[in-house]
Scaffold this motif. Structure first.
Motif, PDB file in Angstrom:
ATOM      1  N   LEU A  90      -8.482  11.230  -0.716  1.00  9.57           N
ATOM      2  CA  LEU A  90      -7.348  11.691   0.097  1.00  9.57           C
ATOM      3  C   LEU A  90      -7.842  11.936   1.513  1.00  9.57           C
ATOM      4  CD1 LEU A  90      -5.995  14.053  -2.643  1.00  9.57           C
ATOM      5  CD2 LEU A  90      -4.632  12.257  -1.576  1.00  9.57           C
ATOM      6  N   HIS A  91      -7.497  11.042   2.428  1.00 11.93           N
ATOM      7  CA  HIS A  91      -8.014  11.144   3.785  1.00 11.93           C
ATOM      8  C   HIS A  91      -7.003  11.699   4.785  1.00 11.93           C
ATOM      9  CE1 HIS A  91     -11.422   8.269   2.447  1.00 11.93           C
ATOM     10  NE2 HIS A  91     -11.531   9.485   1.966  1.00 11.93           N
ATOM     11  N   THR A  92      -6.003  12.353   4.230  1.00 11.27           N
ATOM     12  CA  THR A  92      -5.126  13.215   5.024  1.00 11.27           C
ATOM     13  C   THR A  92      -4.983  14.525   4.270  1.00 11.27           C
ATOM     14  OG1 THR A  92      -3.774  11.449   5.989  1.00 11.27           O
ATOM     15  CG2 THR A  92      -2.778  13.622   5.866  1.00 11.27           C
ATOM     16  N   VAL A  93      -5.153  15.618   4.994  1.00 10.66           N
ATOM     17  CA  VAL A  93      -4.939  16.944   4.431  1.00 10.66           C
ATOM     18  C   VAL A  93      -3.680  17.511   5.076  1.00 10.66           C
ATOM     19  CG1 VAL A  93      -5.793  19.305   4.605  1.00 10.66           C
ATOM     20  CG2 VAL A  93      -7.339  17.479   3.908  1.00 10.66           C
ATOM     21  N   VAL A  94      -2.743  17.957   4.253  1.00  9.54           N
ATOM     22  CA  VAL A  94      -1.548  18.622   4.788  1.00  9.54           C
ATOM     23  C   VAL A  94      -1.635  20.105   4.469  1.00  9.54           C
ATOM     24  CG1 VAL A  94       0.974  18.758   4.788  1.00  9.54           C
ATOM     25  CG2 VAL A  94      -0.151  16.565   4.309  1.00  9.54           C
ATOM     26  N   MET A  95      -1.739  20.909   5.520  1.00  8.26           N
ATOM     27  CA  MET A  95      -1.724  22.356   5.307  1.00  8.26           C
ATOM     28  C   MET A  95      -0.281  22.828   5.450  1.00  8.26           C
ATOM     29  SD  MET A  95      -4.890  24.259   6.978  1.00  8.26           S
ATOM     30  CE  MET A  95      -5.241  23.343   8.439  1.00  8.26           C
ATOM     31  N   LYS A 111       0.827  -1.213   0.000  1.00 11.11           N
ATOM     32  CA  LYS A 111       0.000   0.000   0.000  1.00 11.11           C
ATOM     33  C   LYS A 111       0.855   1.254   0.000  1.00 11.11           C
ATOM     34  CE  LYS A 111      -3.605  -1.990   2.849  1.00 11.11           C
ATOM     35  NZ  LYS A 111      -3.972  -2.082   4.263  1.00 11.11           N
ATOM     36  N   VAL A 112       0.410   2.223  -0.769  1.00  9.25           N
ATOM     37  CA  VAL A 112       1.054   3.540  -0.744  1.00  9.25           C
ATOM     38  C   VAL A 112       0.025   4.541  -0.229  1.00  9.25           C
ATOM     39  CG1 VAL A 112       2.073   5.375  -2.157  1.00  9.25           C
ATOM     40  CG2 VAL A 112       2.642   2.972  -2.619  1.00  9.25           C
ATOM     41  N   PHE A 113       0.376   5.251   0.840  1.00  8.39           N
ATOM     42  CA  PHE A 113      -0.540   6.244   1.414  1.00  8.39           C
ATOM     43  C   PHE A 113      -0.414   7.568   0.667  1.00  8.39           C
ATOM     44  CE2 PHE A 113       0.555   3.611   5.272  1.00  8.39           C
ATOM     45  CZ  PHE A 113      -0.646   2.926   5.299  1.00  8.39           C
ATOM     46  N   VAL A 114      -1.544   8.264   0.567  1.00 14.60           N
ATOM     47  CA  VAL A 114      -1.527   9.562  -0.122  1.00 14.60           C
ATOM     48  C   VAL A 114      -1.968  10.680   0.819  1.00 14.60           C
ATOM     49  CG1 VAL A 114      -1.677   8.941  -2.557  1.00 14.60           C
ATOM     50  CG2 VAL A 114      -3.737   8.855  -1.154  1.00 14.60           C
ATOM     51  N   ARG A 115      -1.334  11.823   0.675  1.00 13.71           N
ATOM     52  CA  ARG A 115      -1.640  13.009   1.484  1.00 13.71           C
ATOM     53  C   ARG A 115      -1.919  14.161   0.523  1.00 13.71           C
ATOM     54  NH1 ARG A 115      -1.338   9.246   5.298  1.00 13.71           N
ATOM     55  NH2 ARG A 115       0.740   8.823   6.120  1.00 13.71           N
ATOM     56  N   GLY A 116      -3.035  14.831   0.727  1.00 15.39           N
ATOM     57  CA  GLY A 116      -3.356  15.973  -0.138  1.00 15.39           C
ATOM     58  C   GLY A 116      -2.699  17.231   0.392  1.00 15.39           C
ATOM     59  N   LEU A 117      -1.813  17.801  -0.399  1.00  9.75           N
ATOM     60  CA  LEU A 117      -1.048  18.974   0.039  1.00  9.75           C
ATOM     61  C   LEU A 117      -1.754  20.266  -0.364  1.00  9.75           C
ATOM     62  CD1 LEU A 117       1.742  19.843   1.260  1.00  9.75           C
ATOM     63  CD2 LEU A 117       2.534  20.028  -1.098  1.00  9.75           C
ATOM     64  N   ASN A 165       6.901   5.015   1.126  1.00 10.82           N
ATOM     65  CA  ASN A 165       5.540   4.461   1.083  1.00 10.82           C
ATOM     66  C   ASN A 165       4.446   5.530   1.145  1.00 10.82           C
ATOM     67  OD1 ASN A 165       5.990   5.085   3.805  1.00 10.82           O
ATOM     68  ND2 ASN A 165       4.584   3.495   4.513  1.00 10.82           N
ATOM     69  N   VAL A 166       4.807   6.769   0.820  1.00  6.48           N
ATOM     70  CA  VAL A 166       3.842   7.863   0.887  1.00  6.48           C
ATOM     71  C   VAL A 166       4.033   8.761  -0.337  1.00  6.48           C
ATOM     72  CG1 VAL A 166       3.184   9.957   2.180  1.00  6.48           C
ATOM     73  CG2 VAL A 166       3.811   7.884   3.440  1.00  6.48           C
ATOM     74  N   LEU A 167       2.907   9.297  -0.845  1.00  5.15           N
ATOM     75  CA  LEU A 167       2.964  10.303  -1.912  1.00  5.15           C
ATOM     76  C   LEU A 167       2.126  11.495  -1.479  1.00  5.15           C
ATOM     77  CD1 LEU A 167       2.401   8.002  -5.009  1.00  5.15           C
ATOM     78  CD2 LEU A 167       4.509   9.270  -4.513  1.00  5.15           C
ATOM     79  N   MET A 168       2.521  12.673  -1.929  1.00 11.97           N
ATOM     80  CA  MET A 168       1.820  13.881  -1.497  1.00 11.97           C
ATOM     81  C   MET A 168       1.357  14.727  -2.687  1.00 11.97           C
ATOM     82  SD  MET A 168       4.315  14.772   1.717  1.00 11.97           S
ATOM     83  CE  MET A 168       3.295  16.091   2.364  1.00 11.97           C
TER      84      MET A 168
END
Ligand code: 5AD
Ligand code: FES
Length: 350
Positions: A104-109, A53-59, A294-297
């Protein structure tokens, strides 16, 4: 791969730790064979914790206004050519909504150190995002703040905080930053964040000016002892309106080698294949995943402000809508045998 290098690699694989001198030797004496050996093992250990799995973060790049003057950064205060913007609360919430729809269930501000974003303003935004999407994680990447501020934001619902340490060598730190910024305060911030219960991310640029293999070894030792939940590393890329305009960029090869080592130091760490890595090589992010990330943003910022959030030259994904980037990323990730997941992707604790 010499016998000595093989021995160091094998011990890192088994014990997740080396001495400072040994880290330095592993970096200095690296070759393609050692890189492959470490990457294969890094992938194995990552798969044991997170599978494929690769997790995704919305930047969301909320502001390019910044009171700091870091010598490497395109949005530094002294860059008079930088066209400044800041997003409104409504715009930020709309980006978070769009991200949620895209899985995208993580938001990065993320933003420069913009005094407009007081605790009061940020608390309102954090609570707004959490009210709309209680199952999403909120990550902040807003630089150095007081312990009280970090505490208020944490109590408002922020789950994670990214603050790269930039270099674990205090002397090197002083060559990258103006005199008003201190290595000690940076470290104080990281300690506070961890104590306040944030999943905390540190990190550094690879190939930043004046960086030595010794300094990188210090970074690795710092990661080993601090045990961050997340760690962001990417190549340094010069920005034409900074004092480092003429400095060479960091290498994809060394970045990937470091990603493998960091994965082996800390098999559970959340490790992004960064946009900077994707900027330096058309398959940079794929190479990062194959080295142990293992993460993409992907970028969720409104397309019309993306060009203004220019930390370095030639940043990718400037014209693409968020949905297009998500589509592009899922195809790229599937092509290398991994899959993007819509899970929050929290740190997998021991
Ligand atoms: N090249 C690569 N990365 C950069 N950053 C800032 N400027 C550059 C650059 N020129 C990184 C820093 C910062 C993060 C948000 O972006 O490490 O912490
Ligand atoms: Fe943005 Fe490929 S990820 S276009």
């Amino acid at each position: 791969m010499t016998n000595v290098t093989k021995e160091l690699a094998d011990r890192l694989i088994r014990e997740h730790s080396l001495s400072l001198d040994e880290y330095e030797a592993l970096l200095t004496d690296r070759d393609a064979e050692t890189a492959e050996y470490l990457a294969a093992e890094a992938v194995k250990q990552r798969k044991a914790v997170y599978g494929t799995k690769v997790f995704v973060r919305g930047l969301i790049e909320i502001s390019n206004r910044c009171k700091n003057d870091c010598l490497y950064c395109g949005i530094r205060l002294s860059n008079g050519k930088c066209n400044r913007y800041r997003l409104t609360e409504e715009q930020i919430l709309a980006c978070a909504d769009e991200g949620y729809r895209l899985g995208l269930h993580t938001v990065v501000m993320q933003g420069g150190e913009d005094p407009y974003y007081t605790d009061e303003v940020l608390v309102r935004i954090i609570k707004g995002i959490k009210a709309q999407h209680p199952d999403s994680a909120v990550t902040l990447s807003l630089g150095e703040r007081s312990r009280e501020s970090y505490k208020a934001l944490r109590e408002a619902g922020a789950d994670r905080y990214l603050l790269r340490h930039e270099t674990a060598d205090a002397e090197h730190y002083r060559k990258l930053h103006p005199a008003e910024m201190s290595f000690e305060n940076r470290m104080r911030c990281l300690r506070d964040l961890k104590e306040l219960g944030y999943q905390t991310g540190c990190g550094f640029m690879v190939g930043s000016p004046y960086q030595t293999m010794r300094a990188l070894a210090e970074d690795l030792k710092f990661i080993e002892t601090f045990r961050p939940e997340m760690c962001g590393i990417g190549p340094f890329i010069p920005h034409h309106e900074t004092p480092f305009a003429k400095e060479p960029a960091g290498s994809v090869e060394l970045t990937c080698y470091l990603l493998s080592i960091i994965r082996l130091i800390h098999p559970r760490v959340l490790l992004p294949a960064t946009t900077a890595l994707g900027t330096m090589h058309p398959k940079g992010r794929e190479l990062g995943i194959l080295a142990g990330a293992n993460v993409l943003m992907p970028n969720l910022s409104p397309v019309n402000v993306r060009k203004q959030y220019e930390l370095y030259d030639n940043k990718i994904c400037m014209g693409e809508e968020s949905a297009q980037c998500m589509q592009c990323l899922s195809e790229r990730i599937r092509a290398i045998g991994y899959e993007i997941t819509a899970e929050r992707g929290d740190y997998a604790g021991e």
